[in-house]
Design a protein around this motif. Structure first.
Motif: not given
Length: 225
Positions: A77-82, A166-171
């Motif tokens: 996983v990436q470091h910033d994944q949940h 959400d890592e794909h959508d800041p809103f």
């Protein structure tokens, strides 16, 4: 509430092996650190996991790990994944720990599933009870009290909750809930009826498929790893 990201849960006690290390060293470290797998690196680059089963076919203790066909090269996983992605990946691959990569795609460490679940909170009651539910929604639609009401209307309670952007959508946000029930069907139906997207769930309900039941059973077993 703070997000539970992979980089926040790195286990500093479990070291990686180098491709130039021997099978004898790998076997010794697997036993010493009480794990079933260890990551193998070439420089700072993750190349795969070595397991006890992998070592069984190599009698020469001086065989270097570079000579072995490593598996799980894509299991990271990436470091910033949940944290729920850590659990999902571990369960899908039936592994005890998940390597984490940093911004440069270099090895940053590992997260064990037991560490991830311990950080989220202990599971109450006997094994086989309880569930994890992940919802995705617009940030403006987030109301924990409202969501809690929908859950309680279905005879369940929220035991703990964590919110992350959400890592794909800041809103949008992702809300991870731990519930005190393993019967998710009515709860998810209610939440979806009111516009919440159920993006992941780990539940012991009898309504799920055999594969999903196996994944949830594995999740609960990981609690005692």
């Amino acid at each position: 509430m703070s997000a539970l990201l992979a980089e926040d849960l790195l286990n500093q006690m479990i070291p990686p092996l180098k491709s130039t290390d021997t099978t004898a060293k790998a076997a010794r470290w697997l036993e010493e650190f009480h794990v079933n797998q260890l990551p193998v690196l070439v420089g700072r680059n993750y190349r795969g996991l070595i397991t006890g089963n992998d070592l069984a076919d190599y009698e020469n203790p001086d065989t270097q790990l570079a000579e072995l066909p490593l598996r799980y090269a894509d299991a990271h996983v990436q470091h910033d994944q949940h944290f729920y992605r850590v659990m999902e990946l571990a369960i899908q691959n039936r592994i005890q720990l998940v390597p984490v990569l940093d911004e440069q795609q270099e090895y940053a460490g590992v997260v064990t599933v037991s560490d991830a679940l311990a950080a989220f909170g202990p599971v109450p009651g006997p094994a086989g009870q309880g569930s994890i539910l992940v919802l995705t929604m617009e940030e403006r639609d987030y109301s924990l009290s409202q969501i809690s009401r929908y859950v309680e209307e279905n005879n369940a309670k929220i035991l703990s909750a964590h919110v992350v952007t959400d890592e794909h959508d800041p809103f949008r946000i992702r809300l991870t809930l731990r519930l005190n029930t393993d019967n998710m069907a009515r709860i998810t139906a209610t939440l979806e009826r009111f516009g919440y997207l159920v993006s992941a769930q780990f539940s012991g309900t009898a309504a799920v498929s055999e594969d999903e039941q196996d994944r949830f059973d594995a999740l609960l077993r990981y609690l005692s790893v």
